[in-house]
Design a protein around this motif. Sequence first.
Motif, PDB file in Angstrom:
ATOM      1  N   ARG A 143      46.066  37.895  36.510  1.00 23.01           N
ATOM      2  CA  ARG A 143      45.891  36.619  37.205  1.00 23.01           C
ATOM      3  C   ARG A 143      44.776  35.801  36.589  1.00 23.01           C
ATOM      4  N   PHE A 199      52.530  38.973  41.133  1.00 22.48           N
ATOM      5  CA  PHE A 199      51.504  39.445  42.056  1.00 22.48           C
ATOM      6  C   PHE A 199      50.361  38.441  42.118  1.00 22.48           C
ATOM      7  N   SER A 200      49.711  38.395  43.263  1.00 20.17           N
ATOM      8  CA  SER A 200      48.556  37.506  43.410  1.00 20.17           C
ATOM      9  C   SER A 200      47.236  38.264  43.338  1.00 20.17           C
ATOM     10  N   THR A 201      47.251  39.567  43.609  1.00 17.53           N
ATOM     11  CA  THR A 201      45.997  40.338  43.628  1.00 17.53           C
ATOM     12  C   THR A 201      46.071  41.588  42.762  1.00 17.53           C
ATOM     13  N   ILE A 202      47.045  41.663  41.857  1.00 17.53           N
ATOM     14  CA  ILE A 202      47.234  42.867  41.042  1.00 17.53           C
ATOM     15  C   ILE A 202      47.374  42.487  39.575  1.00 17.53           C
ATOM     16  N   PRO A 230      51.726  47.685  45.443  1.00 19.36           N
ATOM     17  CA  PRO A 230      50.425  47.505  46.117  1.00 19.36           C
ATOM     18  C   PRO A 230      50.007  48.690  46.975  1.00 19.36           C
ATOM     19  N   GLU A 289      57.617  45.290  43.212  1.00 23.27           N
ATOM     20  CA  GLU A 289      56.750  44.311  43.852  1.00 23.27           C
ATOM     21  C   GLU A 289      56.479  44.656  45.315  1.00 23.27           C
ATOM     22  N   LYS A 335      43.464  46.186  41.126  1.00 22.24           N
ATOM     23  CA  LYS A 335      43.270  45.071  42.044  1.00 22.24           C
ATOM     24  C   LYS A 335      42.328  44.057  41.402  1.00 22.24           C
TER      25      LYS A 335
END
Length: 590
Positions: A432, A544-547, A329, A325, A561
Amino acid sequence: MLFHEKLALIKEIISVTGTALAREAGLAPSCVCRYLSAKNSPFRGGGAVTRLSRAAAALAPGGRELNALREAAGARADEKTADAVERWLNAPDSGLREKKPQETHAPAARVGIAAKLALLMDSFGTSNAELARYANLDGSSVSRYRSGKRSVRSDDPILRSFCSYFAVLCKSRGVPEALAGELNASDGGCGECEALAARLLEWICEDSAKRPWLSRGLLEGADSAAAPAREAAPAAEGGVETGGRVYSGAEGLLAAVGEFAREAGGDGRPRDVYVYTSYLSWFSREPRFAEACAELMRGMMERGHKITSVHNIGFDADEIFEMIETWLPLFLTGKVEARYLTRPNRSLFSEFMGAAGNCSVRFSTLRGGSVRPRAFFSESGEEAAFVREQVEGLAAYSKPLVTFFRKEDTERLYSAAENCRGADGDVIKLTRRPTMESMPENLAERIFARVAPSRECFELLKRRYETRRAVFLDSLSHVGVTEIFPQLTQREIDSGEAQLALPWEAGFSASYTPDEYAAHMAALDRLAFERANYRVLRRASMPFSTIDLIVKEGSAVYVAKNDGEPAAVSFLNSQVCYLLERYVKKFVKN
């Protein structure tokens, strides 16, 4: 009818190319080409015939072709198509080669290891190509190891990789009867993969007179032993010793990393940065150091630095899980040239060294421990050149760790994903946003009509949706698909946090309306009820918030992404792919 004639007839019946048949069978296209041209033929009853038979049955596009294939193979009413094709290809009129008893004058230890490797591969139906892909070898090397023509020492890391591979198969498929007798293990008692890999390694080496790898156990736990009676000289405030170049303890290492980060970007000019890491166990057990290193990398990339990073890949899942984690990124920035060593490094130390401009930092500590580690920081150009040369020398024995995809590489990304679609192995998507291909057609068209800013964009969305939808539904006929995404609250849905998953080419973002999101969720639940191969899981906590992570078991791992400038990477090291698979599967089980 000879084998090559039967294979050509199969191609004609199911309307596929030799390359597609090879890919589905897990064989090299050149191998199938030689079979079709009668320049070569497999052994009767061999794994290649089995794999080609299964591939032919799997690639039959419809019932008409499947019936034609069964008719050509003379299938019985109660016989599976793949079994019938295999029996037909192995028939005496095929003219296949017969296996002969192997005669070898290799040392007894080599013969024992080769025989056991052959037993493992035969028990699971593993091809040379499959095992070679996992161990990052050439298929011909595996063939020579299996036949005993090439020796493999009992302490060779390649043998450990082989055992790790078969441990995974034992865990996922159960221990075959023949192997259970050899290992004195039952199907239900295979335990964890690491423990089973150790058991396999002990079994495969037990006929060898010497097993040097056992000596490694002498140092296990050494880092937790009592500290020596003699203490080091006390450090100055902040962990910096007299002289200002030696840093000790965890606080000292953090100070050294910070010093290196400041000096590396002191004048703001872009620089070439060289980094080497070996065994991440110490890093993973010191989260502050891992975060400090990640911040160092981010800061350097913001200044436009080009980073060459060489890694010695280990097989400790816990180590990798702790780091994923923080570090994953960074690969998506496209500014890190990440590489992994292809030659074994048998060091028992966690090591780190970096150089940028005229500054450098180095340290090492016993794996798994942080008992008085010491870092050496220098602003000497000569020392920095030495570290840079060391990293460049290691890079010569390495391969790229990832393939990077930008927006302009969209078609290449789709092509790469399509190439592994037909292989065995389920698909797991940790995302997500719910995927667009899981929408029913009427809902997709309604949403596209609302969000598309132009007719051209609407046509693009519809075209991409139709392509992905067809591939998605076709996949459900062969493999399992599991989609995992967040469990949103009604407040989040009403506020527009339920985002649509749109293709890169769209160039904009959009949200569901509450009614559209509810309709999509209901459609997913219906699909899961109607299709045994599909599962949808909603998790309150996501890493993750963007992956997004998309895993094709045994074949590929893609990381993409889902926010900002489009980018994705595909991992090229099979051990890293396996560990990422295990990481994603945690969210399936929990």
